[in-house]
Design a protein around this motif. Structure first.
Motif, PDB file in Angstrom:
ATOM      1  N   ASN A 413       4.952  -1.923  10.151  1.00 34.38           N
ATOM      2  CA  ASN A 413       5.417  -0.536  10.021  1.00 34.38           C
ATOM      3  C   ASN A 413       6.285  -0.362   8.775  1.00 34.38           C
ATOM      4  N   GLU A 414       7.170  -1.356   8.561  1.00 38.27           N
ATOM      5  CA  GLU A 414       8.077  -1.261   7.402  1.00 38.27           C
ATOM      6  C   GLU A 414       7.300  -1.286   6.089  1.00 38.27           C
ATOM      7  N   LEU A 415       6.347  -2.220   6.016  1.00 39.90           N
ATOM      8  CA  LEU A 415       5.553  -2.329   4.791  1.00 39.90           C
ATOM      9  C   LEU A 415       4.728  -1.068   4.550  1.00 39.90           C
ATOM     10  N   CYS A 416       4.205  -0.523   5.642  1.00 38.07           N
ATOM     11  CA  CYS A 416       3.396   0.691   5.553  1.00 38.07           C
ATOM     12  C   CYS A 416       4.254   1.836   4.999  1.00 38.07           C
ATOM     13  N   SER A 417       5.447   2.013   5.569  1.00 38.84           N
ATOM     14  CA  SER A 417       6.335   3.100   5.131  1.00 38.84           C
ATOM     15  C   SER A 417       6.718   2.911   3.670  1.00 38.84           C
ATOM     16  N   ARG A 418       7.070   1.672   3.319  1.00 37.90           N
ATOM     17  CA  ARG A 418       7.502   1.397   1.947  1.00 37.90           C
ATOM     18  C   ARG A 418       6.379   1.718   0.949  1.00 37.90           C
ATOM     19  N   THR A 419       5.160   1.328   1.326  1.00 44.70           N
ATOM     20  CA  THR A 419       4.021   1.570   0.416  1.00 44.70           C
ATOM     21  C   THR A 419       3.780   3.060   0.236  1.00 44.70           C
ATOM     22  N   ILE A 420       3.877   3.791   1.345  1.00 41.23           N
ATOM     23  CA  ILE A 420       3.621   5.241   1.280  1.00 41.23           C
ATOM     24  C   ILE A 420       4.641   5.926   0.373  1.00 41.23           C
ATOM     25  N   VAL A 421       5.897   5.510   0.488  1.00 37.07           N
ATOM     26  CA  VAL A 421       6.935   6.100  -0.355  1.00 37.07           C
ATOM     27  C   VAL A 421       6.739   5.675  -1.806  1.00 37.07           C
ATOM     28  N   ASP A 422       6.519   4.365  -1.977  1.00 40.64           N
ATOM     29  CA  ASP A 422       6.383   3.793  -3.317  1.00 40.64           C
ATOM     30  C   ASP A 422       5.289   4.480  -4.128  1.00 40.64           C
ATOM     31  N   LEU A 423       4.182   4.753  -3.471  1.00 39.97           N
ATOM     32  CA  LEU A 423       3.029   5.312  -4.195  1.00 39.97           C
ATOM     33  C   LEU A 423       2.862   6.811  -3.956  1.00 39.97           C
ATOM     34  N   ASP A 424       3.871   7.423  -3.353  1.00 39.54           N
ATOM     35  CA  ASP A 424       3.895   8.874  -3.197  1.00 39.54           C
ATOM     36  C   ASP A 424       2.638   9.386  -2.480  1.00 39.54           C
ATOM     37  N   LEU A 425       2.381   8.806  -1.304  1.00 35.46           N
ATOM     38  CA  LEU A 425       1.157   9.151  -0.579  1.00 35.46           C
ATOM     39  C   LEU A 425       1.404  10.053   0.622  1.00 35.46           C
ATOM     40  N   MET A 426       2.679  10.463   0.818  1.00 32.69           N
ATOM     41  CA  MET A 426       3.021  11.184   2.042  1.00 32.69           C
ATOM     42  C   MET A 426       2.108  12.394   2.285  1.00 32.69           C
ATOM     43  N   ASP A 427       1.832  13.142   1.219  1.00 31.29           N
ATOM     44  CA  ASP A 427       1.039  14.376   1.392  1.00 31.29           C
ATOM     45  C   ASP A 427      -0.455  14.095   1.552  1.00 31.29           C
ATOM     46  N   LEU A 428      -0.837  12.862   1.349  1.00 33.97           N
ATOM     47  CA  LEU A 428      -2.273  12.554   1.361  1.00 33.97           C
ATOM     48  C   LEU A 428      -2.699  11.785   2.596  1.00 33.97           C
ATOM     49  N   LEU A 429      -1.737  11.462   3.473  1.00 41.40           N
ATOM     50  CA  LEU A 429      -2.019  10.499   4.545  1.00 41.40           C
ATOM     51  C   LEU A 429      -3.227  10.842   5.405  1.00 41.40           C
ATOM     52  N   MET A 430      -3.421  12.121   5.696  1.00 45.87           N
ATOM     53  CA  MET A 430      -4.511  12.501   6.590  1.00 45.87           C
ATOM     54  C   MET A 430      -5.774  12.916   5.834  1.00 45.87           C
ATOM     55  N   ARG A 431      -5.762  12.772   4.520  1.00 47.41           N
ATOM     56  CA  ARG A 431      -6.935  13.147   3.723  1.00 47.41           C
ATOM     57  C   ARG A 431      -7.925  11.994   3.654  1.00 47.41           C
ATOM     58  N   ASN A 432      -9.203  12.331   3.472  1.00 49.17           N
ATOM     59  CA  ASN A 432     -10.199  11.295   3.246  1.00 49.17           C
ATOM     60  C   ASN A 432     -10.064  10.820   1.796  1.00 49.17           C
ATOM     61  N   PRO A 433      -9.937   9.513   1.578  1.00 48.48           N
ATOM     62  CA  PRO A 433      -9.712   9.032   0.201  1.00 48.48           C
ATOM     63  C   PRO A 433     -10.786   9.499  -0.770  1.00 48.48           C
ATOM     64  N   ARG A 434     -11.991   9.685  -0.288  1.00 49.34           N
ATOM     65  CA  ARG A 434     -13.084  10.067  -1.185  1.00 49.34           C
ATOM     66  C   ARG A 434     -12.989  11.522  -1.645  1.00 49.34           C
ATOM     67  N   ASP A 435     -12.147  12.314  -0.940  1.00 47.85           N
ATOM     68  CA  ASP A 435     -11.979  13.713  -1.336  1.00 47.85           C
ATOM     69  C   ASP A 435     -10.878  13.898  -2.372  1.00 47.85           C
ATOM     70  N   LEU A 436     -10.217  12.805  -2.742  1.00 43.36           N
ATOM     71  CA  LEU A 436      -9.058  12.937  -3.635  1.00 43.36           C
ATOM     72  C   LEU A 436      -9.481  12.918  -5.096  1.00 43.36           C
ATOM     73  N   SER A 437      -8.536  13.291  -5.969  1.00 38.98           N
ATOM     74  CA  SER A 437      -8.817  13.255  -7.410  1.00 38.98           C
ATOM     75  C   SER A 437      -8.786  11.801  -7.885  1.00 38.98           C
ATOM     76  N   GLY A 438      -9.212  11.588  -9.132  1.00 40.22           N
ATOM     77  CA  GLY A 438      -9.291  10.229  -9.667  1.00 40.22           C
ATOM     78  C   GLY A 438      -7.960   9.497  -9.631  1.00 40.22           C
ATOM     79  N   GLY A 439      -6.886  10.173 -10.072  1.00 36.70           N
ATOM     80  CA  GLY A 439      -5.567   9.548 -10.100  1.00 36.70           C
ATOM     81  C   GLY A 439      -5.081   9.222  -8.698  1.00 36.70           C
ATOM     82  N   GLU A 440      -5.346  10.135  -7.756  1.00 34.04           N
ATOM     83  CA  GLU A 440      -4.920   9.908  -6.367  1.00 34.04           C
ATOM     84  C   GLU A 440      -5.698   8.747  -5.751  1.00 34.04           C
ATOM     85  N   ARG A 441      -6.980   8.658  -6.059  1.00 39.07           N
ATOM     86  CA  ARG A 441      -7.778   7.543  -5.535  1.00 39.07           C
ATOM     87  C   ARG A 441      -7.228   6.201  -6.023  1.00 39.07           C
ATOM     88  N   THR A 442      -6.839   6.169  -7.303  1.00 35.82           N
ATOM     89  CA  THR A 442      -6.282   4.917  -7.836  1.00 35.82           C
ATOM     90  C   THR A 442      -5.024   4.539  -7.068  1.00 35.82           C
TER      91      THR A 442
END
Lengths: 557, 318
Positions: A413-442
């Motif tokens: 859980n800790e690693l998951c939270s840290r990664t989400i914050v580190d890579l600024d993924l909070m707003d994308l968590l429920m999105r399908n990765p394939r629907d994201l823009s190129g930078g977001e996919r990276t």
């Protein structure tokens, strides 16, 4: 003079999309113009190009309003195949646009489609081969070519059909600096020799702003700036400095910023040549504050001894490689397309086994570990983020990696939270990765490999197709990771990015490691593998690579 | 700084000069049958495959296989043919083992067993027939391998487009798709390994199960790639109508003519021999003399014709 192509109030929405990709775009493209099309990922650049050649809406479907005309053809009634004689489009990915399997046949494909006589095709193919220096590869299977060669073949295939209007969709995104220069030189030659109209979508402004007669900047599907290069540069000064070439940014810093200063600014240099002329009067006012290369004193993360890599015994791509990568280091690995950069780093997490020599990860021989076991300590992000996506949401992707790496309970859980914050993924968590823009996919793919807090992070060409803003964000992230004790290794062709990120640079080629040293030394004095600022200041301030390492005299501030 | 060899700029220039030239030379170098004009190569491969269908004598089949391997070797495709050889070995081995168990013919019994529902009677004739069938199948499969490895897909398309360009294009795209799919699958598997997924541990069934989730990524990428290729084709005028066909000029060499003529002669000899009963080898109830067919004039003519391109191409190899 009459426009070659016009767009009148074009609004287009892809099937299933909630927002339009083009929003009330009006534009007239004149003969012999070279238009540089800029904008962030997802801003509508590719869609605009596809609208001009009719793929939008004929091929992609969706909702189309407004009107696009090319010569006398209205794209609502004329199909892309009918427009092919007038409009040529070179796509971003050279591999997926190839239809045939050998170079000369690929070039001939478009000519055959146009019904050109066989004898004329032979001549046109030959001319296209010569113009792009591909004669030696005429019968080569496309599967044996490097990315740069493939992209040249794609350009040759379009040039051969002699279109009035040439559309290029980020053609250099996958090329090394030398190949990029060659490709852009071919484009410039084409423009100067034939007067062809060119629309070039690109992210690396420093490479092509000087080629342009006109610059368009897109945001949210709309054209927000349509100006000549100097007017565009003055506009960018007032809040979009990342869009300017480094030499322009350097001279822009003499001003105190702000829209007023920008409006009052004189001519800004767009190339090293421009800047050198302007520098004569003020060179003495520049001072360098580039910090000396940090001592290599962190713990060794990866040790490579006498490594030989390749695909078969006796056919080594690289040999005699000796390296030590330490915590806290930021390293760029550079070299020509096909020099063996990606092959080399595949040996650092065990994806490939050496022909000779040894690799030790955190002191353990890598041959004793499976790739999956090595993944906790060495994260390797490949060139295609899509290869990582097998789940339906971003959150599931991150969690799946942690489970596979053997993390459980609170630590997971800790690693998951840290990664989400580190890579600024909070707003994308429920999105399908394939629907994201190129930078977001990276960013999501990076999260999938780095969530286990590895000591070594390797990124293979992470800036391909990335806009300047996302590039700057990525550079900041990698610097932060290194400051926190990770070792970061970036395989890249992007010299400006390498200079911004790396403290140490490795150059491979000709079957071996050609250089290994501080970035300020390795990137200093090179013709192609060096930054604009270095090329400008190498004699007065040797070793300086970026404009951030230079200050103007206080009297001018 | 450690400048391992020289300044990077100079080094980069040198790399380009040597790397590009070497790659170009490597990419365009062709040997043996791969140098022959496509029509002649195709005729030769058809003759070899026909021989595989027609011949039944085990010793003649061994000679045919030797010709096929020599052709692969001369074209420099022996290593590339390994996957095909593996298939031939599995399928041929399966047939060679299975046939003697279920074929009841033949008088020379090697071993027999009476089971409650099944009587097994292995005879020398059954074994010989099984081996012969395996050899025939292998010969046809290797001829197919030769076709795939030696004939450039664009050349195949060139030949097929005389009859139907669309069908030829489908075959060409499908041929291109196989190695691309294989590369995609390899890359996706590597990406998953790099995030900790164990794909190579356990029994074959476990490894296969671990790879199932990867199929969605592979399928999605294949569809995206196919869409891009289709868009590229349309943007380059495909489907506009009035298409012409271009063949790169290739000088007819002596070897091309000799290969085509030899292939024609081999086909004639094989058909002539078939009609004359020269290739009818009897397995049951007793084996014919396997050496006798080797002296048959039809066979000798066919063998000489099939071997001719090997000598011609070997002579022309630079």
């Amino acid at each position: 003079m009459a426009a070659i192509a016009t767009l009148a109030h074009v609004t287009y929405t892809y099937p299933g999309a909630s927002k339009p990709a083009l929003d009330d775009v009006s534009l007239a493209i004149g003969p012999a113009e070279v238009i540089l099309l800029l904008g962030g990922s997802g801003s509508g650049k590719s869609t605009l190009l596809r609208a001009i050649n009719g793929l939008v809406p004929h091929f992609h479907g969706g909702t189309f309003a407004g009107r696009v005309t090319v010569d006398e053809f209205d794209t609502r009634t004329a199909r892309p195949a009918e427009l092919a004689a007038r409009v040529g489009l070179v796509f971003q990915d050279p591999e997926s646009q190839a239809v045939m399997t050998t170079v000369e046949r690929e070039i001939a494909f478009g000519l055959e489609n146009r019904g050109i006589a066989s004898s004329a095709i032979a001549r046109l193919v030959e001319e296209a081969l010569i113009s792009l220096g591909l004669s030696g590869l005429r019968r080569a299977p496309l599967s044996t070519l490097s990315g740069g060669e493939l992209q040249k073949v794609a350009l040759a295939a379009v040039i051969a059909t002699q279109p009035h209007l040439l559309l290029l969709d980020e053609p250099t995104s996958q090329l090394d600096p030398v190949s990029s220069e060659e490709l852009l030189a071919a484009v410039r030659r084409l423009s100067e020799d034939t007067g062809a109209t060119i629309v070039l979508a690109e992210h690396r402004v420093e490479r092509c702003l000087h080629l342009a007669t006109r610059v368009l900047f897109m945001e949210g599907g709309a054209i927000v700036v349509d100006a000549d290069p100097q007017a565009f540069a003055r506009w960018a000064l007032a809040g979009h400095r990342e869009l300017l070439p480094p030499v322009a940014r350097l001279f822009a810093r003499r001003l105190n910023g702000g829209a007023k200063a920008a409006a009052e600014a004189g001519r800004l240099p767009l190339t090293v040549k421009d800047a050198r002329g302007m520098l004569d009067d003020v060179a003495g006012q520049l001072e360098s504050f580039a910090s000396p290369a940090p001592a290599r004193e962190g713990d060794v993360v990866l040790e490579v001894r006498k490594l030989a890599v390749g695909y078969a015994p006796g056919e080594a791509v690289l040999e005699h490689i000796d390296l030590r990568l330490r915590r806290g280091e930021r390293i760029a690995l550079m070299g020509e397309n096909g020099a063996g950069k990606s092959t080399l780093v595949r040996h650092f997490n065990g994806l490939a086994r050496p022909l000779a020599g040894e690799v030790r990860l955190l002191g353990r021989p890598l041959k004793e570990l499976s790739v999956a076991q090595a993944a906790r300590d060495c994260a390797l992000l490949g060139q295609n983020p899509n290869d990582y996506f097998i789940k339906d949401t971003v959150a599931e992707e991150v969690d799946y990696s942690l489970v596979q790496m053997g993390f459980a309970g609170r630590q997971r859980n800790e690693l998951c939270s840290r990664t989400i914050v580190d890579l600024d993924l909070m707003d994308l968590l429920m999105r399908n990765p394939r629907d994201l823009s190129g930078g977001e996919r990276t960013r999501v793919a990076l999260a999938a490999v780095t969530c286990g807090d590895p000591a070594l992070v390797i990124l293979d060409e992470p800036t391909r197709g990335m806009d300047p803003l996302h590039k700057a964000e990525l550079a900041a992230l990698l610097r932060r990771w290194a400051a926190n004790g990770r070792c970061v290794l970036v395989v890249t062709h992007d010299v400006e990015f390498a200079a911004r990120v790396a403290g140490r640079v490795l150059v491979v080629g000709d079957g071996s490691l050609l250089a290994d040293g501080p970035a300020h030394e390795v990137l200093n004095g090179s013709l192609f593998f060096s930054t604009q600022i270095n090329r400008l200041l190498r004699h007065s301030l040797p070793g300086v690579l970026t404009e951030d390492e230079v200050t103007w005299g206080t009297s001018l501030q | 700084m450690t400048l391992v060899a020289e300044q990077p700029a100079a080094a980069a220039g040198r790399v380009r000069a040597t790397g590009a030239a070497a790659r170009a030379a490597r990419a365009t170098r062709r040997y043996g049958l791969a140098r022959t004009r496509p029509v002649a190569s195709l005729a030769y491969v058809i003759a070899l495959a026909l021989a595989g269908f027609v011949i039944t004598d085990p010793l003649q089949l061994v000679a045919l296989l030797a010709v096929l391997f020599a052709a692969l070797g001369l074209a420099g495709k022996l290593r590339a043919s390994l996957p095909y050889l593996r298939v031939a070995l599995y399928v041929g081995g399966f047939l060679a083992i299975l046939n003697p168990l279920f074929s009841q013919g033949g008088l020379d019994v090697l071993w027999q067993a009476h089971l409650p529902l099944l009587q097994i009677r292995v005879t020398i004739q059954g074994v010989a027939f099984g081996v012969s069938t395996a050899l025939r199948l292998s010969a046809v499969l290797i001829a197919f391998a030769l076709y795939n490895l030696v004939l450039d897909p664009d050349d195949q398309l060139g030949i097929m487009s005389r009859f139907s360009f669309r069908s030829g294009l489908v075959v060409s795209l499908a041929t291109r798709l196989v190695p691309v799919l294989s590369r995609d699958a390899e890359r996706i598997a590597d990406a998953q390994r790099s995030r900790g997924v164990e794909l190579d541990r356990g029994r074959r069934r476990d490894r296969a199960a671990a790879r199932i989730p990867l199929l969605s990524a592979l399928l999605t990428q294949s569809l995206e790639r196919a869409m891009d290729t289709a868009a590229s084709m349309e943007a380059r005028g495909y489907g506009r109508g009035g298409r012409t066909r271009w063949q790169p000029e290739r000088r007819w060499r002596f070897a091309d003519g000799a290969t085509a003529a030899a292939a024609g002669l081999a086909v004639a000899a094989l058909i002539g021999g078939l009609v004359a009963g020269a290739f009818h080898y009897r397995f049951y109830p007793l084996l014919d003399d396997p050496w006798a067919p080797l002296a048959d004039p039809w066979w000798l003519l066919a063998l000489a014709a099939l071997a001719t391109p090997l000598f011609v191409e070997a002579r022309w190899r630079r």
